[in-house]
Motif scaffolding. Structure first.
Motif, PDB file in Angstrom:
ATOM      1  N   PHE A  86       0.867  -1.186   0.000  1.00 27.53           N
ATOM      2  CA  PHE A  86       0.000   0.000   0.000  1.00 27.53           C
ATOM      3  C   PHE A  86       0.898   1.228   0.000  1.00 27.53           C
ATOM      4  O   PHE A  86       1.494   1.555   1.014  1.00 27.53           O
ATOM      5  N   LYS A  87       0.995   1.882  -1.133  1.00 37.27           N
ATOM      6  CA  LYS A  87       1.877   3.023  -1.285  1.00 37.27           C
ATOM      7  C   LYS A  87       1.151   4.323  -0.953  1.00 37.27           C
ATOM      8  O   LYS A  87       0.064   4.581  -1.464  1.00 37.27           O
ATOM      9  N   VAL A  88       1.763   5.138  -0.098  1.00 31.91           N
ATOM     10  CA  VAL A  88       1.197   6.433   0.278  1.00 31.91           C
ATOM     11  C   VAL A  88       2.207   7.535  -0.015  1.00 31.91           C
ATOM     12  O   VAL A  88       3.377   7.428   0.379  1.00 31.91           O
ATOM     13  N   ARG A  89       1.750   8.560  -0.706  1.00 33.70           N
ATOM     14  CA  ARG A  89       2.531   9.776  -0.927  1.00 33.70           C
ATOM     15  C   ARG A  89       1.559  10.946  -0.763  1.00 33.70           C
ATOM     16  O   ARG A  89       0.919  11.381  -1.713  1.00 33.70           O
ATOM     17  N   ASP A  90       1.447  11.462   0.445  1.00 37.55           N
ATOM     18  CA  ASP A  90       0.469  12.501   0.766  1.00 37.55           C
ATOM     19  C   ASP A  90       1.162  13.819   1.081  1.00 37.55           C
ATOM     20  O   ASP A  90       2.216  13.837   1.719  1.00 37.55           O
ATOM     21  N   ARG A  91       0.530  14.907   0.662  1.00 35.54           N
ATOM     22  CA  ARG A  91       1.028  16.242   0.987  1.00 35.54           C
ATOM     23  C   ARG A  91      -0.163  17.153   1.291  1.00 35.54           C
ATOM     24  O   ARG A  91      -1.098  17.256   0.487  1.00 35.54           O
ATOM     25  N   TYR A  92      -0.122  17.771   2.455  1.00 38.39           N
ATOM     26  CA  TYR A  92      -1.139  18.725   2.883  1.00 38.39           C
ATOM     27  C   TYR A  92      -0.458  20.066   3.152  1.00 38.39           C
ATOM     28  O   TYR A  92       0.631  20.105   3.721  1.00 38.39           O
ATOM     29  N   GLU A  93      -1.134  21.146   2.783  1.00 35.07           N
ATOM     30  CA  GLU A  93      -0.618  22.484   3.072  1.00 35.07           C
ATOM     31  C   GLU A  93      -1.744  23.353   3.618  1.00 35.07           C
ATOM     32  O   GLU A  93      -2.883  23.273   3.143  1.00 35.07           O
ATOM     33  N   THR A  94      -1.430  24.169   4.603  1.00 43.89           N
ATOM     34  CA  THR A  94      -2.378  25.160   5.082  1.00 43.89           C
ATOM     35  C   THR A  94      -1.660  26.488   5.254  1.00 43.89           C
ATOM     36  O   THR A  94      -0.464  26.529   5.563  1.00 43.89           O
ATOM     37  N   PHE A  95      -2.393  27.558   5.014  1.00 44.74           N
ATOM     38  CA  PHE A  95      -1.882  28.919   5.172  1.00 44.74           C
ATOM     39  C   PHE A  95      -2.775  29.589   6.206  1.00 44.74           C
ATOM     40  O   PHE A  95      -3.955  29.854   5.921  1.00 44.74           O
ATOM     41  N   ILE A  96      -2.239  29.855   7.406  1.00 43.00           N
ATOM     42  CA  ILE A  96      -3.082  30.339   8.487  1.00 43.00           C
ATOM     43  C   ILE A  96      -2.640  31.722   8.957  1.00 43.00           C
ATOM     44  O   ILE A  96      -1.450  32.047   8.938  1.00 43.00           O
ATOM     45  N   ASP A  97      -3.608  32.510   9.362  1.00 40.84           N
ATOM     46  CA  ASP A  97      -3.369  33.871   9.829  1.00 40.84           C
ATOM     47  C   ASP A  97      -2.452  33.851  11.043  1.00 40.84           C
ATOM     48  O   ASP A  97      -2.681  33.085  11.987  1.00 40.84           O
ATOM     49  N   THR A  98      -1.419  34.670  11.032  1.00 43.06           N
ATOM     50  CA  THR A  98      -0.487  34.683  12.161  1.00 43.06           C
ATOM     51  C   THR A  98      -1.098  35.308  13.404  1.00 43.06           C
ATOM     52  O   THR A  98      -0.583  35.121  14.510  1.00 43.06           O
ATOM     53  N   ASN A  99      -2.207  36.041  13.252  1.00 46.12           N
ATOM     54  CA  ASN A  99      -2.830  36.694  14.402  1.00 46.12           C
ATOM     55  C   ASN A  99      -3.861  35.822  15.113  1.00 46.12           C
ATOM     56  O   ASN A  99      -3.892  35.753  16.332  1.00 46.12           O
ATOM     57  N   ASN A 100      -4.729  35.135  14.339  1.00 42.10           N
ATOM     58  CA  ASN A 100      -5.810  34.379  14.975  1.00 42.10           C
ATOM     59  C   ASN A 100      -5.824  32.892  14.638  1.00 42.10           C
ATOM     60  O   ASN A 100      -6.723  32.165  15.061  1.00 42.10           O
ATOM     61  N   LEU A 101      -4.850  32.432  13.832  1.00 49.13           N
ATOM     62  CA  LEU A 101      -4.678  31.010  13.498  1.00 49.13           C
ATOM     63  C   LEU A 101      -5.845  30.433  12.700  1.00 49.13           C
ATOM     64  O   LEU A 101      -6.056  29.221  12.701  1.00 49.13           O
ATOM     65  N   LEU A 102      -6.605  31.272  11.998  1.00 51.84           N
ATOM     66  CA  LEU A 102      -7.643  30.775  11.100  1.00 51.84           C
ATOM     67  C   LEU A 102      -7.046  30.557   9.706  1.00 51.84           C
ATOM     68  O   LEU A 102      -6.217  31.339   9.251  1.00 51.84           O
ATOM     69  N   PRO A 103      -7.472  29.490   9.013  1.00 53.14           N
ATOM     70  CA  PRO A 103      -6.897  29.194   7.701  1.00 53.14           C
ATOM     71  C   PRO A 103      -7.481  30.065   6.590  1.00 53.14           C
ATOM     72  O   PRO A 103      -8.675  30.346   6.568  1.00 53.14           O
ATOM     73  N   TYR A 104      -6.614  30.482   5.684  1.00 54.33           N
ATOM     74  CA  TYR A 104      -7.041  31.177   4.477  1.00 54.33           C
ATOM     75  C   TYR A 104      -7.088  30.231   3.275  1.00 54.33           C
ATOM     76  O   TYR A 104      -7.915  30.397   2.383  1.00 54.33           O
ATOM     77  N   LYS A 105      -6.174  29.262   3.269  1.00 56.40           N
ATOM     78  CA  LYS A 105      -6.069  28.372   2.121  1.00 56.40           C
ATOM     79  C   LYS A 105      -5.611  27.001   2.572  1.00 56.40           C
ATOM     80  O   LYS A 105      -4.789  26.880   3.488  1.00 56.40           O
ATOM     81  N   PHE A 106      -6.147  25.961   1.939  1.00 63.77           N
ATOM     82  CA  PHE A 106      -5.801  24.580   2.277  1.00 63.77           C
ATOM     83  C   PHE A 106      -5.635  23.797   0.980  1.00 63.77           C
ATOM     84  O   PHE A 106      -6.483  23.859   0.085  1.00 63.77           O
ATOM     85  N   ILE A 107      -4.528  23.082   0.868  1.00 63.03           N
ATOM     86  CA  ILE A 107      -4.249  22.255  -0.311  1.00 63.03           C
ATOM     87  C   ILE A 107      -4.021  20.818   0.131  1.00 63.03           C
ATOM     88  O   ILE A 107      -3.271  20.565   1.076  1.00 63.03           O
ATOM     89  N   ARG A 108      -4.666  19.918  -0.526  1.00 59.24           N
ATOM     90  CA  ARG A 108      -4.522  18.484  -0.231  1.00 59.24           C
ATOM     91  C   ARG A 108      -4.206  17.763  -1.532  1.00 59.24           C
ATOM     92  O   ARG A 108      -4.969  17.843  -2.500  1.00 59.24           O
ATOM     93  N   ASN A 109      -3.082  17.055  -1.567  1.00 59.77           N
ATOM     94  CA  ASN A 109      -2.653  16.323  -2.753  1.00 59.77           C
ATOM     95  C   ASN A 109      -2.203  14.941  -2.289  1.00 59.77           C
ATOM     96  O   ASN A 109      -1.097  14.796  -1.761  1.00 59.77           O
ATOM     97  N   VAL A 110      -3.070  13.946  -2.464  1.00 59.90           N
ATOM     98  CA  VAL A 110      -2.804  12.632  -1.883  1.00 59.90           C
ATOM     99  C   VAL A 110      -2.798  11.539  -2.941  1.00 59.90           C
ATOM    100  O   VAL A 110      -3.494  11.613  -3.948  1.00 59.90           O
ATOM    101  N   ASP A 111      -1.972  10.544  -2.676  1.00 61.66           N
ATOM    102  CA  ASP A 111      -1.908   9.325  -3.485  1.00 61.66           C
ATOM    103  C   ASP A 111      -1.811   8.174  -2.498  1.00 61.66           C
ATOM    104  O   ASP A 111      -0.773   7.966  -1.869  1.00 61.66           O
ATOM    105  N   GLU A 112      -2.898   7.436  -2.348  1.00 57.27           N
ATOM    106  CA  GLU A 112      -2.989   6.387  -1.334  1.00 57.27           C
ATOM    107  C   GLU A 112      -3.439   5.079  -1.980  1.00 57.27           C
ATOM    108  O   GLU A 112      -4.620   4.900  -2.289  1.00 57.27           O
ATOM    109  N   GLY A 113      -2.465   4.199  -2.227  1.00 52.91           N
ATOM    110  CA  GLY A 113      -2.799   2.917  -2.832  1.00 52.91           C
ATOM    111  C   GLY A 113      -3.426   3.050  -4.197  1.00 52.91           C
ATOM    112  O   GLY A 113      -4.269   2.229  -4.582  1.00 52.91           O
ATOM    113  N   GLY A 114      -3.035   4.082  -4.947  1.00 55.05           N
ATOM    114  CA  GLY A 114      -3.603   4.299  -6.267  1.00 55.05           C
ATOM    115  C   GLY A 114      -4.771   5.265  -6.273  1.00 55.05           C
ATOM    116  O   GLY A 114      -5.176   5.751  -7.342  1.00 55.05           O
ATOM    117  N   TYR A 115      -5.347   5.548  -5.087  1.00 52.64           N
ATOM    118  CA  TYR A 115      -6.410   6.545  -4.991  1.00 52.64           C
ATOM    119  C   TYR A 115      -5.769   7.922  -4.918  1.00 52.64           C
ATOM    120  O   TYR A 115      -4.965   8.197  -4.029  1.00 52.64           O
TER     121      TYR A 115
END
Length: 263
Positions: A86-115
């Motif tokens: 079962f091959k996994v190559r996952d990458r997640y990114e978030t960009f969060i406000d430095t003042n209140n820690l709320l996210p502005y942008k979220f990127i999910r790029n996953v490869d899990e067992g061919g999915y």
């Protein structure tokens, strides 16, 4: 597996709080730009834990739409020896406000067992919407993504809670809003493959999926110091069980004073 482990790590805040209280105004007092945390995933199916893969979290600062943000990248990869299973190559990114820690942008790029799946989500907190590759979705105030919620949670003052207290919050994933919580268990000493630590312990509510059973069966240990870094995650799976241990770290904001001794 890494996706679910990352989601399981992330689930925090108490029945005495509502989304309008601390969620929108939390200040970062636990991590710095430059922090790098690595964990190793051990899988057990026949009474023996094998090194199945690694998860890594890094923090940098930059500007997004002329706003200062923490850019946090979380990656998960299986051990190459077991990629044929079962091959996994996952990458997640978030960009969060430095003042209140709320996210502005979220990127999910996953490869899990061919999915494979790619998501790119932009949050508009003024309009309470999330714009994804599939459309625009209404979300509650102060919504988090699965990575931003972990760094938000590291800034919770657990000393305010009693064992058994539930700490709720909401995340947006797969174009859905999930009402999640953790149940605070208290504090104890935990011995990991890195060393012996004083730890804060909680159980996250999990949604039943392809690997995890639903409910509060996962146990998470974070350092009982100002950093609140993940030390260990333990959980049964539908087949076997998993254990995730901190193995290395760099540039923590504070000394890791919860460390009692090396293994």
């Amino acid at each position: 597996m890494k996706k679910l482990l990352l989601c399981g790590l992330l689930i925090f805040v108490s029945t005495r709080l509502t989304a309008g209280d601390d969620f929108c105004s939390t200040r970062n007092n636990s991590f710095n730009a430059g922090e790098n945390i690595s964990l190793v995933v051990f899988y057990n199916a026949l009474g023996l834990y094998i090194n199945a893969g690694t998860a890594n979290f890094t923090v940098t600062t930059e500007r997004l739409n002329n706003r200062p943000v923490y850019h946090i990248v979380a990656t998960g990869v299986t051990n190459s020896k077991y990629d044929f299973i079962f091959k996994v190559r996952d990458r997640y990114e978030t960009f969060i406000d430095t003042n209140n820690l709320l996210p502005y942008k979220f990127i999910r790029n996953v490869d899990e067992g061919g999915y494979k799946k790619y998501e790119n989500i932009t949050f508009n907190h003024a309009a309470n919407t999330a714009l994804s590759t599939q459309g625009v979705y209404k979300v509650p105030p102060c919504i988090q993504d699965v990575i931003s919620s972990m760094y938000y949670a590291r800034n919770i003052n657990f000393n305010k809670y009693q064992p058994g207290d539930k700490i709720p919050f909401t995340i947006f994933l797969d174009n859905e809003v999930y009402n999640m919580y953790i149940r605070y268990q208290g504090k104890e000493t935990v011995k990991t493959r890195y060393g012996k630590f004083r730890a804060i312990v909680f159980k996250p509510l999990l949604v039943k999926g392809t690997l995890f059973e639903g409910g509060e069966k996962m146990t998470v240990y974070v350092s009982d110091d100002a950093n609140k870094v993940p030390l260990r995650i333990e959980s049964p799976l539908l087949v076997g069980s998993v254990k995730v241990d901190l193995m290395s770290y760099q540039n923590l904001r504070y000394p890791l004073t919860s460390l009692i001794s090396f293994r």
